[in-house]
Design an enzyme around this catalytic site. Structure first.
Site, PDB file in Angstrom:
ATOM      1  N   HIS B  12       0.820  -1.216   0.000  1.00  0.00           N
ATOM      2  CA  HIS B  12       0.000   0.000   0.000  1.00  0.00           C
ATOM      3  C   HIS B  12       0.854   1.265   0.000  1.00  0.00           C
ATOM      4  CE1 HIS B  12      -0.230  -0.827   4.615  1.00  0.00           C
ATOM      5  NE2 HIS B  12       0.787  -0.042   4.365  1.00  0.00           N
ATOM      6  N   HIS B  59      -1.408   4.900   9.427  1.00  0.00           N
ATOM      7  CA  HIS B  59      -0.075   5.517   9.481  1.00  0.00           C
ATOM      8  C   HIS B  59      -0.168   6.862  10.199  1.00  0.00           C
ATOM      9  CE1 HIS B  59      -0.151   2.805   6.027  1.00  0.00           C
ATOM     10  NE2 HIS B  59       1.146   2.668   6.174  1.00  0.00           N
ATOM     11  N   HIS B 193      10.694  -3.773   3.085  1.00  0.00           N
ATOM     12  CA  HIS B 193      11.057  -2.361   2.998  1.00  0.00           C
ATOM     13  C   HIS B 193      11.459  -1.824   4.358  1.00  0.00           C
ATOM     14  CE1 HIS B 193       6.880  -1.953   4.318  1.00  0.00           C
ATOM     15  NE2 HIS B 193       6.935  -0.636   4.353  1.00  0.00           N
ATOM     16  N   GLU B 240       5.116  -5.346   8.695  1.00  0.00           N
ATOM     17  CA  GLU B 240       3.668  -5.248   8.454  1.00  0.00           C
ATOM     18  C   GLU B 240       3.117  -6.430   7.652  1.00  0.00           C
ATOM     19  OE1 GLU B 240       3.636  -1.286   6.921  1.00  0.00           O
ATOM     20  OE2 GLU B 240       3.764  -1.890   4.846  1.00  0.00           O
TER      21      GLU B 240
END
Lengths: 156, 309
Positions: B12, B59, B193, B240
């Site tokens: 995302h 976030h 990431h 995540e």
């Protein structure tokens, strides 16, 4: 026992990484709440108009305040900032995220973008400060701690 | 009866959202990413889910550092789009399915998963970017979406195993809902990431490919990954990927991999995407053939005894 026992955190072995845990969350609470305030357009405007004055609203430590004003992103993380919050400061400045990533990794934005296009920073040599998790370890040949060398500069 | 027909995982990355919003999807850099979702859009247009359960992480949009819920289920009728620092994304408001959400909440909490329930919650790119990747840029999202926000911002997130088990509880809840609804579960985020600190930019494609393989064939193995290992191998923010296991837990043990796409990079991240479909129940198709092995063995023993007797 009079001295406070220090909790050893296994994830502190990951180089160049500030895991945002409950301790950092408490330490950086006001720093992160300042960043959170930048979600509102009127606050972004007020901050841009007079940064120092705007920051007076938040009980920040002098170090946190300096890190914000000087846009020292790794220092903010070290002082309890979280990247998803500090990214809002970058957005307020009108920077794409790769600008912040370049600052944190000590490279230019172009070099950082090129690194990503080449497939990113390799994990080999970047797994741990101690080097204990390097799979391709061969006797007599130490794994290269690439980010670890930079990570060592990290305080706290 | 409602049923879960499939699961979708997708990164995302906020820059994907920015590329859509700023009409830059035709640029070669972004074309590479968006082309990977063309077949997925066709698939979901045919699958026509009645409801999507969108597992994502907030976030620092709906939740700051004031309150950090581990699992927060959106039970509202609609969810406004958050201003993440550059104005809200110009995407449709997310309409929920409050009745199914309330049913899931009740069922799952009684199954001992202590959810936080949100009657008001803004949603950010974590939820809306995967909706764009799967549905494009319609004026209205084609179906209601129930957001399930998982804390992966403050360590520790829930374990992969806990997420997987929650997926199973959600499945049970969905299957006990009386209305005939086709439900697709989205697990978002990842893949490898790291966007913070001196190690930012870390990508581990080998790990990602293995993760995708196991997600289809051997998800139990992934539930045993520790956070330390995930962060070490897939980056601090790669953790995540535990959210993908909620999706996987909600599916059958054996699934069909409909589609897979992987590319590096999108901004700072490895993009991974997979569609897994539950198999059409064999019992419906060929009821006569489906005899549990235990019964078969028992029948065989009886037969032997009869012969001896």
């Amino acid at each position: 026992m009079t001295a406070k026992k220090i909790v050893v955190k296994d994830y502190d072995d990951i180089p160049g990484t500030y895991v945002f845990d409950a301790d950092r969350s408490r330490q950086g609470y006001h720093l992160n709440m300042f960043c959170m305030s930048l979600m509102k357009a009127e606050n972004r405007k007020a901050f841009k108009a007079d940064e120092a004055k705007y920051l007076d609203q938040f009980p920040l430590t002098p170090d946190q305040r300096e890190a914000i004003l000087k846009r020292r992103y790794n220092r903010m993380l070290e002082l309890g900032g979280n990247i998803y919050f500090t990214a809002k400061l970058g957005a307020t400045d009108g920077h794409p995220f790769q600008h912040l990533a370049a600052l944190m990794t000590g490279s230019t934005q172009q070099d950082y973008a090129d690194l990503m296009l080449r497939g990113g920073r390799p994990v080999d040599g970047n797994r741990s400060r101690s080097g204990q998790f390097e799979k391709s370890k061969t006797p007599g040949k130490a794994s290269k701690p690439k980010a670890a060398s930079k990570g060592k500069k990290r305080r706290g | 009866m409602a049923r879960i027909i499939a699961g979708v995982t997708s990164s995302h990355v906020p820059a994907i959202g920015a590329a859509i919003d700023n009409h830059r999807t035709g640029e070669p850099y972004w074309q590479r990413v968006f082309e990977g979702f063309e077949r997925s859009k066709e698939w979901i247009a045919k699958a026509k889910p009645d409801v999507v359960i969108g597992v994502y992480n907030d976030h620092a949009s709906a939740f700051s550092v004031e309150i950090i819920p581990t699992f927060a289920l959106g039970t509202a009728a609609e969810f406004a789009i958050a201003d993440e620092g550059w104005g809200p994304r110009p995407v449709p408001v997310v309409k929920g399915h409050p009745e199914l959400a309330a049913h899931i909440a009740q069922s799952v909490i009684l199954d001992e998963f202590d959810l936080t329930l949100c009657n008001k919650m803004e949603v950010d790119h974590g939820l809306t970017v995967p909706l764009n990747l799967m549905f494009g840029t319609p004026k209205e999202w084609p179906c209601p979406v129930i957001p399930l926000a998982v804390n992966v911002v403050q360590y520790p997130p829930p374990t992969g195993n806990r997420c997987f088990m929650l997926g199973k509880a959600i499945r049970k809840a969905v299957e006990s809902y009386p209305e005939d609804l086709k439900v697709v579960v989205f697990g978002t985020g990842g893949m490898s990431h790291q966007i913070s600190g001196q190690r930012a930019g870390l990508i581990n494609s080998k790990f990602d490919h293995a993760f995708l393989d196991n997600l289809t064939k051997n998800p139990k193995k992934l539930t045993r990954l520790s956070h330390l290992e995930l962060m070490r191998e897939a980056g601090a923010e790669g953790v995540e990927m535990v959210m993908w296991l909620i999706m996987r837990g909600a599916l059958d043990d054996k699934v069909d991999e409909v589609y897979r796409f992987y590319t590096v990079p999108a901004s700072n991240t490895a993009v991974g995407h997979i569609i897994l479909a539950n198999r059409v129940k064999a019992s419906r198709k060929s009821a006569g053939k489906k005899v549990p092995a235990k019964l078969k063995r028992a029948a065989a023993r009886q037969k032997i005894q009869r012969i001896r007797g």
